[in-house]
Design an enzyme around this catalytic site. Structure first.
Site, PDB file in Angstrom:
ATOM      1  N   ARG A  85       0.829  -1.226   0.000  1.00 18.99           N
ATOM      2  CA  ARG A  85       0.000   0.000   0.000  1.00 18.99           C
ATOM      3  C   ARG A  85       0.861   1.274   0.000  1.00 18.99           C
ATOM      4  O   ARG A  85       0.492   2.273   0.609  1.00 18.99           O
ATOM      5  CB  ARG A  85      -0.939   0.038   1.218  1.00 18.99           C
ATOM      6  CG  ARG A  85      -1.947  -1.067   1.301  1.00 18.99           C
ATOM      7  CD  ARG A  85      -2.928  -1.029   0.133  1.00 18.99           C
ATOM      8  NE  ARG A  85      -4.107  -1.841   0.385  1.00 18.99           N
ATOM      9  CZ  ARG A  85      -4.210  -3.126   0.081  1.00 18.99           C
ATOM     10  NH1 ARG A  85      -3.198  -3.759  -0.471  1.00 18.99           N
ATOM     11  NH2 ARG A  85      -5.332  -3.782   0.307  1.00 18.99           N
TER      12      ARG A  85
ATOM     13  N   SER B  56     -10.869  -1.068   3.209  1.00 16.86           N
ATOM     14  CA  SER B  56     -10.110  -1.196   4.463  1.00 16.86           C
ATOM     15  C   SER B  56      -9.763   0.197   4.982  1.00 16.86           C
ATOM     16  O   SER B  56      -9.184   0.995   4.243  1.00 16.86           O
ATOM     17  CB  SER B  56      -8.799  -1.933   4.225  1.00 16.86           C
ATOM     18  OG  SER B  56      -9.028  -3.181   3.654  1.00 16.86           O
TER      19      SER B  56
ATOM     20  N   GLU C 154      -5.200   3.295   6.246  1.00 19.76           N
ATOM     21  CA  GLU C 154      -4.828   3.134   4.844  1.00 19.76           C
ATOM     22  C   GLU C 154      -5.458   4.289   4.058  1.00 19.76           C
ATOM     23  O   GLU C 154      -4.923   4.774   3.069  1.00 19.76           O
ATOM     24  CB  GLU C 154      -5.370   1.800   4.313  1.00 19.76           C
ATOM     25  CG  GLU C 154      -5.008   1.591   2.869  1.00 19.76           C
ATOM     26  CD  GLU C 154      -5.824   0.537   2.164  1.00 19.76           C
ATOM     27  OE1 GLU C 154      -6.030  -0.545   2.725  1.00 19.76           O
ATOM     28  OE2 GLU C 154      -6.248   0.804   1.028  1.00 19.76           O
TER      29      GLU C 154
END
Ligand code: EPU
Length: 334
Positions: A159, A231, A327
């Site tokens: 990520r 998420s 995130e």
């Protein structure tokens, strides 16, 4: 050009506006906007708004690419190279690959957002990360200067990419170049993929895409129905020694080995263990099927989501001694 509405698109469904919202259809149009001094400070470039949480109205310029197109640059028996506009909807590109029998992107089916943002965020799911498919990323900077970043200069990790760094705030993705395989191959080892595929007469790209879409649908809320950004937290990567200590108390703790010194632990499992799954705080809640996702119950503000996130983080810190990090990118006012 300046968009009619100043509402900022965001899948969390938070009602926020920008002082100015500029959309452009080509590199040339961006260069004209830049040269004419239309892009005033502060500014922020967004994709589909699927990974952003606005804390309040944005006081500056929001930029959005509508550069479209999927162009084949090279094709042989083994593989195909394609150049895709940053404004192409990510899942439309996956569907295009599947329809053309190009292998590699199918596990990333149904991820919300656009192609440009996929390369910034290094989206990943079911054992595949988009960096595995990217060959280079084309960009413009705020002055309208072009630069191409070969994949090994993009700083890709879980990520993560250089395009997320604060010092790269003035660099925007215009096109992403991908290499897809034409040789049949699949990644089926994550979670329940193999088990679900049994329902299909044969394993092919369409079946794998359908299985991924079904698994996601069963766990992840549809942003059109309930605002969310997938998420909310990253899965923390912790020293192996800490994991071994925790494992004594929680022998069933799921985990993935990152390297010999580090282990990744699913944040969703820890949040679930803390009893947060399905719990609400004001107008925000922890999703009842996947605790890693925070949802807008209707009318939530960015602050409502942050209050829930803070409460969840405090519980996980207290119980497991691990700090969770979002995130989702939190955008504070501009
Ligand atoms: N788990 C629980 N309770 C929960 C959620 C998860 O016990 O409420 C457990 C699961 O049983 C499993 C483990 O935690 O053992 C991992 O769960 P899952 O396979 O659902 O994946 P994840 O680690 O929670 C990551 C990505 C998702 C991606 C899935 C599948 C991140 C931050 N998230 O989630 O990506 O779809 O793997 O590959 O890495 C996104 O980034 O928006 C996203 C949805």
């Amino acid at each position: 050009m300046e968009a009619d509405s100043k509402k900022i698109p965001n899948t969390f469904g938070i009602d926020v506006t920008a002082a100015k919202l500029l959309e452009y259809d080509s590199e040339e149009e961006f260069q004209k906007l830049s040269a004419a001094g239309y892009i005033t400070m502060p500014y922020l470039h967004v994709g589909g708004g699927s990974n952003l949480l606005f804390i309040g109205n944005y006081k500056g310029t929001i930029l959005h690419s509508r550069i479209k197109g999927i162009e084949v640059l090279m094709e042989n028996e083994e593989a195909v190279s394609v150049r895709v506009g940053a404004g192409v909807v990510w899942d439309d590109f996956v569907a295009y690959c599947v329809a053309h029998h190009w292998y590699g992107a199918e596990n990333l089916s149904s991820i919300p957002g656009e192609v440009g943002a996929s390369a910034v965020q290094n989206i990943g799911a079911y054992g595949v990360e988009v960096k595995d498919l990217i060959t280079s990323v084309e960009t413009l900077n705020i002055q309208g200067e072009k630069r191409v970043y070969p994949v090994d200069e993009c700083g890709y990790a879980y990520r993560k990419s250089i395009f997320k760094q604060p010092d790269m705030k003035s660099v925007f993705v215009t096109y992403v170049n991908f290499r897809l395989s034409k040789k049949e191959h699949y990644k089926l080892d994550y979670g329940a993929i193999r088990q679900e595929l049994v329902k299909y007469p044969q394993v092919d790209l369409n079946a794998v895409r359908q299985v991924i879409m079904d698994i996601r649908e069963s766990k992840l809320p549809d942003p059109k129905v309930q605002g969310n950004a997938g998420s909310f937290f990253m899965n923390p990567i912790v020293p192996r020694a800490l994991f071994e200590t925790l494992r004594q108390e929680y022998p069933d703790m799921p985990h993935y080995n990152v390297d010999s010194h580090h282990v990744k632990i699913p944040a969703g499992w820890m949040i679930d263990r803390c009893g947060w799954k399905g719990k609400a705080l004001g107008r925000a809640a922890v999703h009842d099927k996947q605790a890693l996702v925070l949802v807008n119950l209707g009318g939530a503000t960015g602050m409502d989501i942050v209050a829930l996130s803070d409460a969840v983080r405090a519980s996980v810190r207290e119980r497991f001694g691990i700090d969770l990090h979002p995130e989702v990118n939190l955008i504070d006012n501009g």
